[in-house]
Scaffold this motif. Structure first.
Motif, mmCIF file in Angstrom:
data_model
loop_
_atom_site.group_PDB
_atom_site.id
_atom_site.type_symbol
_atom_site.label_atom_id
_atom_site.label_comp_id
_atom_site.label_asym_id
_atom_site.label_seq_id
_atom_site.Cartn_x
_atom_site.Cartn_y
_atom_site.Cartn_z
ATOM 1 N N CYS A 96 0.836 -1.208 0.000
ATOM 2 C CA CYS A 96 0.000 0.000 0.000
ATOM 3 C C CYS A 96 0.870 1.257 0.000
ATOM 4 C CB CYS A 96 -0.927 -0.022 1.212
ATOM 5 S SG CYS A 96 -2.054 1.396 1.302
ATOM 6 N N LYS A 97 1.924 1.239 0.801
ATOM 7 C CA LYS A 97 2.816 2.400 0.865
ATOM 8 C C LYS A 97 3.534 2.622 -0.459
ATOM 9 C CE LYS A 97 3.766 2.431 5.855
ATOM 10 N NZ LYS A 97 4.795 2.263 6.921
ATOM 11 N N VAL A 98 3.985 1.530 -1.081
ATOM 12 C CA VAL A 98 4.702 1.657 -2.349
ATOM 13 C C VAL A 98 3.763 2.162 -3.448
ATOM 14 C CG1 VAL A 98 5.899 0.387 -4.183
ATOM 15 C CG2 VAL A 98 6.475 -0.026 -1.783
ATOM 16 N N ARG A 99 2.545 1.630 -3.479
ATOM 17 C CA ARG A 99 1.585 2.087 -4.497
ATOM 18 C C ARG A 99 1.305 3.590 -4.370
ATOM 19 N NH1 ARG A 99 -1.039 -2.976 -3.467
ATOM 20 N NH2 ARG A 99 -2.459 -1.949 -2.004
ATOM 21 N N GLY A 100 1.343 4.102 -3.144
ATOM 22 C CA GLY A 100 1.049 5.515 -2.936
ATOM 23 C C GLY A 100 2.262 6.418 -3.004
ATOM 24 N N MET A 101 3.418 5.878 -3.379
ATOM 25 C CA MET A 101 4.644 6.680 -3.397
ATOM 26 C C MET A 101 4.585 7.808 -4.414
ATOM 27 S SD MET A 101 7.760 3.927 -2.987
ATOM 28 C CE MET A 101 9.011 5.175 -3.212
ATOM 29 N N TYR A 102 5.172 8.907 -4.045
ATOM 30 C CA TYR A 102 5.370 10.049 -4.942
ATOM 31 C C TYR A 102 6.323 9.621 -6.062
ATOM 32 C CZ TYR A 102 6.936 14.760 -6.310
ATOM 33 O OH TYR A 102 7.236 15.903 -6.998
ATOM 34 N N THR A 103 6.033 10.029 -7.305
ATOM 35 C CA THR A 103 6.958 9.764 -8.410
ATOM 36 C C THR A 103 7.211 11.079 -9.153
ATOM 37 O OG1 THR A 103 5.074 9.063 -9.787
ATOM 38 C CG2 THR A 103 6.317 7.335 -8.658
ATOM 39 N N ASP A 104 7.100 11.074 -10.450
ATOM 40 C CA ASP A 104 7.212 12.302 -11.246
ATOM 41 C C ASP A 104 5.809 12.842 -11.458
ATOM 42 O OD1 ASP A 104 7.525 14.292 -13.109
ATOM 43 O OD2 ASP A 104 8.388 13.016 -14.674
ATOM 44 N N PRO A 105 5.472 14.001 -10.877
ATOM 45 C CA PRO A 105 4.099 14.511 -10.987
ATOM 46 C C PRO A 105 3.705 14.866 -12.420
ATOM 47 C CG PRO A 105 5.546 16.166 -10.031
ATOM 48 C CD PRO A 105 6.326 14.891 -10.082
ATOM 49 N N ASN A 106 4.681 15.021 -13.318
ATOM 50 C CA ASN A 106 4.382 15.368 -14.712
ATOM 51 C C ASN A 106 4.299 14.138 -15.618
ATOM 52 O OD1 ASN A 106 4.433 18.225 -14.226
ATOM 53 N ND2 ASN A 106 6.665 18.071 -14.095
ATOM 54 N N HIS A 107 4.552 12.974 -15.041
ATOM 55 C CA HIS A 107 4.497 11.728 -15.821
ATOM 56 C C HIS A 107 3.064 11.203 -15.774
ATOM 57 C CE1 HIS A 107 5.801 7.345 -16.533
ATOM 58 N NE2 HIS A 107 5.993 8.006 -17.653
ATOM 59 N N LEU A 108 2.214 11.792 -16.602
ATOM 60 C CA LEU A 108 0.779 11.515 -16.535
ATOM 61 C C LEU A 108 0.348 10.382 -17.457
ATOM 62 C CD1 LEU A 108 -0.494 15.211 -16.434
ATOM 63 C CD2 LEU A 108 0.007 13.669 -14.525
ATOM 64 N N ARG A 109 1.173 10.076 -18.473
ATOM 65 C CA ARG A 109 0.839 9.002 -19.404
ATOM 66 C C ARG A 109 2.022 8.046 -19.506
ATOM 67 N NH1 ARG A 109 0.394 13.354 -22.370
ATOM 68 N NH2 ARG A 109 1.821 12.505 -23.976
ATOM 69 N N THR B 289 10.852 11.681 -15.433
ATOM 70 C CA THR B 289 12.067 12.189 -14.789
ATOM 71 C C THR B 289 12.494 11.249 -13.670
ATOM 72 O OG1 THR B 289 11.456 14.475 -15.283
ATOM 73 C CG2 THR B 289 13.101 14.132 -13.555
ATOM 74 N N VAL B 290 13.735 10.809 -13.714
ATOM 75 C CA VAL B 290 14.284 9.906 -12.710
ATOM 76 C C VAL B 290 14.795 10.674 -11.496
ATOM 77 C CG1 VAL B 290 16.203 8.322 -12.250
ATOM 78 C CG2 VAL B 290 14.854 8.090 -14.354
ATOM 79 N N GLU B 291 15.463 11.813 -11.760
ATOM 80 C CA GLU B 291 16.046 12.612 -10.681
ATOM 81 C C GLU B 291 14.954 13.117 -9.740
ATOM 82 O OE1 GLU B 291 18.667 12.014 -13.877
ATOM 83 O OE2 GLU B 291 16.684 12.975 -13.913
ATOM 84 N N GLY B 292 15.158 12.914 -8.445
ATOM 85 C CA GLY B 292 14.173 13.347 -7.454
ATOM 86 C C GLY B 292 12.980 12.429 -7.337
ATOM 87 N N ASN B 293 13.018 11.286 -8.013
ATOM 88 C CA ASN B 293 11.923 10.326 -7.998
ATOM 89 C C ASN B 293 12.244 9.277 -6.921
ATOM 90 O OD1 ASN B 293 10.175 8.144 -8.607
ATOM 91 N ND2 ASN B 293 9.989 8.842 -10.731
ATOM 92 N N PRO B 294 11.492 9.247 -5.823
ATOM 93 C CA PRO B 294 11.817 8.331 -4.718
ATOM 94 C C PRO B 294 11.889 6.866 -5.115
ATOM 95 C CG PRO B 294 10.229 9.960 -3.990
ATOM 96 C CD PRO B 294 10.361 10.128 -5.483
ATOM 97 N N VAL B 295 11.062 6.423 -6.077
ATOM 98 C CA VAL B 295 11.075 5.015 -6.454
ATOM 99 C C VAL B 295 12.455 4.623 -6.984
ATOM 100 C CG1 VAL B 295 10.025 3.243 -7.902
ATOM 101 C CG2 VAL B 295 8.606 5.053 -6.958
ATOM 102 N N PHE B 296 13.033 5.475 -7.808
ATOM 103 C CA PHE B 296 14.356 5.169 -8.350
ATOM 104 C C PHE B 296 15.443 5.343 -7.294
ATOM 105 C CE2 PHE B 296 12.025 5.758 -12.319
ATOM 106 C CZ PHE B 296 12.467 4.647 -13.027
ATOM 107 N N ALA B 297 15.226 6.244 -6.360
ATOM 108 C CA ALA B 297 16.190 6.385 -5.255
ATOM 109 C C ALA B 297 16.245 5.087 -4.445
ATOM 110 C CB ALA B 297 15.797 7.553 -4.357
ATOM 111 N N TYR B 298 15.089 4.455 -4.244
ATOM 112 C CA TYR B 298 15.049 3.199 -3.491
ATOM 113 C C TYR B 298 15.701 2.070 -4.284
ATOM 114 C CZ TYR B 298 11.757 5.234 -0.132
ATOM 115 O OH TYR B 298 11.173 6.005 0.833
ATOM 116 N N LEU B 299 15.466 2.061 -5.618
ATOM 117 C CA LEU B 299 16.101 1.047 -6.445
ATOM 118 C C LEU B 299 17.620 1.203 -6.427
ATOM 119 C CD1 LEU B 299 13.673 0.976 -9.519
ATOM 120 C CD2 LEU B 299 13.947 -0.782 -7.761
ATOM 121 N N ASP B 300 18.101 2.436 -6.473
ATOM 122 C CA ASP B 300 19.539 2.685 -6.388
ATOM 123 C C ASP B 300 20.106 2.148 -5.081
ATOM 124 O OD1 ASP B 300 19.974 3.903 -8.832
ATOM 125 O OD2 ASP B 300 19.539 5.917 -8.083
ATOM 126 N N ALA B 301 19.317 2.271 -4.020
ATOM 127 C CA ALA B 301 19.801 1.894 -2.692
ATOM 128 C C ALA B 301 19.805 0.394 -2.461
ATOM 129 C CB ALA B 301 18.949 2.578 -1.620
#
Length: 331
Positions: free
Chosen positions: A215-228, A234-246
């Motif tokens: 549930c937490k992952v589904r609700g994660m903030y990503t790129d607010p402009n990535h609508l389609r 945008t990868v930079e500043g995207n928490p999902v990719f930050a977690y994958l990097d980690a």
């Protein structure tokens, strides 16, 4: 002989993914190359939880489970319960003579934490001097390296200063440690804010039930402009990719996901599913397996504490001799 690493956590609650992620990765990656000690710092936890000792006690094994879940190997790393190594307390008392109140007051990490907790002039003395206790932790085990997050660098420098002064005044018996920073900084929160934090409610705990993690992952903030899905993201500043990097060990796979996301055609739902299945699920599975054998985990901590105390006792004998406190010979 291998060099030594000391790492650890204060058992004030379960660990979460944003918790000194660089330190977590380092301790796992280096455990086979260094003699690794993992300190369950329950005494230090009491400096700001002295009214809740049961909370600290209850979390000792929970934190041990979290450490094992991220990949520490109980056959390689030595887990040590701080309160059961009295040599650390003895070193702390002796080191207090080597620092000034003014210097402790200016420690950036302590200043920040005192302000965050709203202590003001009512800060407990034990909390105020915990950089000295941390120096005792590190030097008791003769640690050469200490994996830390960036905010803990002042603590390692404080330890190095104590070591240099002790060795200059008495005898060169203490090992001067170095900080080891991870490649990844602290993780952003699920809401995209700068820092993941328990108090902000934007964290994934390693002990969270699977449904809650999903549930937490589904609700994660990503790129607010990535609508389609077909649009570039945008990868930079995207928490999902930050977690994958980690946490995703497949570096090439993460790079491919980033490239696909940037050029378009990769939806946020698919990236989040990959984060859950390839990265978080193995951590949770390891934790659940260790939790099913809690008695074995308690044995790991008990036996590791015994080995750790032997090392600390060796350090203490050298310190007493250097300070002319060995009145009755070796103990």
């Amino acid at each position: 002989m291998k060099q030594r690493i000391l790492t650890g956590d204060r058992p004030t609650g379960p660990l979460y993914l944003g918790h000194d992620v660089g330190s977590l990765r380092n301790r796992v990656a280096l455990q086979h190359d260094y003699e690794t000690y993992v300190l369950l710092a329950d005494v230090q936890a009491l400096t700001d939880n002295f009214e809740h000792p049961q909370k600290v006690r209850a979390n000792v094994m929970e934190v041990a489970l979290d450490e094992l879940a991220v990949g520490l190997d109980p056959e390689v790393a030595t887990f040590v319960l701080q309160s059961q190594v009295p040599e650390i307390a003895e070193l702390t008392v002796l080191y207090l003579n080597l620092v000034t109140v003014s210097h402790l007051r200016q420690n950036p990490t302590v200043k920040t934490e005192i302000a965050q907790k709203g202590y003001g002039e009512s800060v407990p003395a034990g909390f105020f001097v915990y950089p000295v206790s941390q120096a005792a932790d590190i030097t008791a085990f003769g640690a050469h390296l200490v994996p830390v997050g960036e905010d803990q660098l002042p603590m390692i420098e404080q330890t190095a200063e104590i070591v240099r002064r002790f060795n200059r005044l008495y005898a060169p018996v203490l090992t001067e440690p170095r900080a080891l920073l991870g490649e990844v900084a602290r993780l952003p929160g699920l809401d995209g804010k700068t820092k993941m934090s328990k108090s902000l409610g934007n964290a994934i705990f390693l002990s969270d039930p699977p449904d809650e993690v999903a549930c937490k992952v589904r609700g994660m903030y990503t790129d607010p402009n990535h609508l389609r899905v077909e649009a570039p993201g945008t990868v930079e500043g995207n928490p999902v990719f930050a977690y994958l990097d980690a946490f995703d060990p497949d570096r090439a796979g993460v790079a491919a996901l980033k490239a696909h996301y940037r050029r378009g055609g990769l939806g946020d739902v698919r990236v989040k599913r990959h984060l859950l299945e390839a990265t978080l699920a193995p951590i949770r599975a390891r934790r659940a397996e260790f939790a099913r054998h809690r008695g074995d985990v308690e044995r790991v901590v008990r036996e590791g504490t015994g080995r750790g105390r032997e090392v600390a006792a060796e350090t203490m004998r050298a310190v007493r001799q250097a300070m002319r406190l060995d009145y009755f010979g070796p103990s």
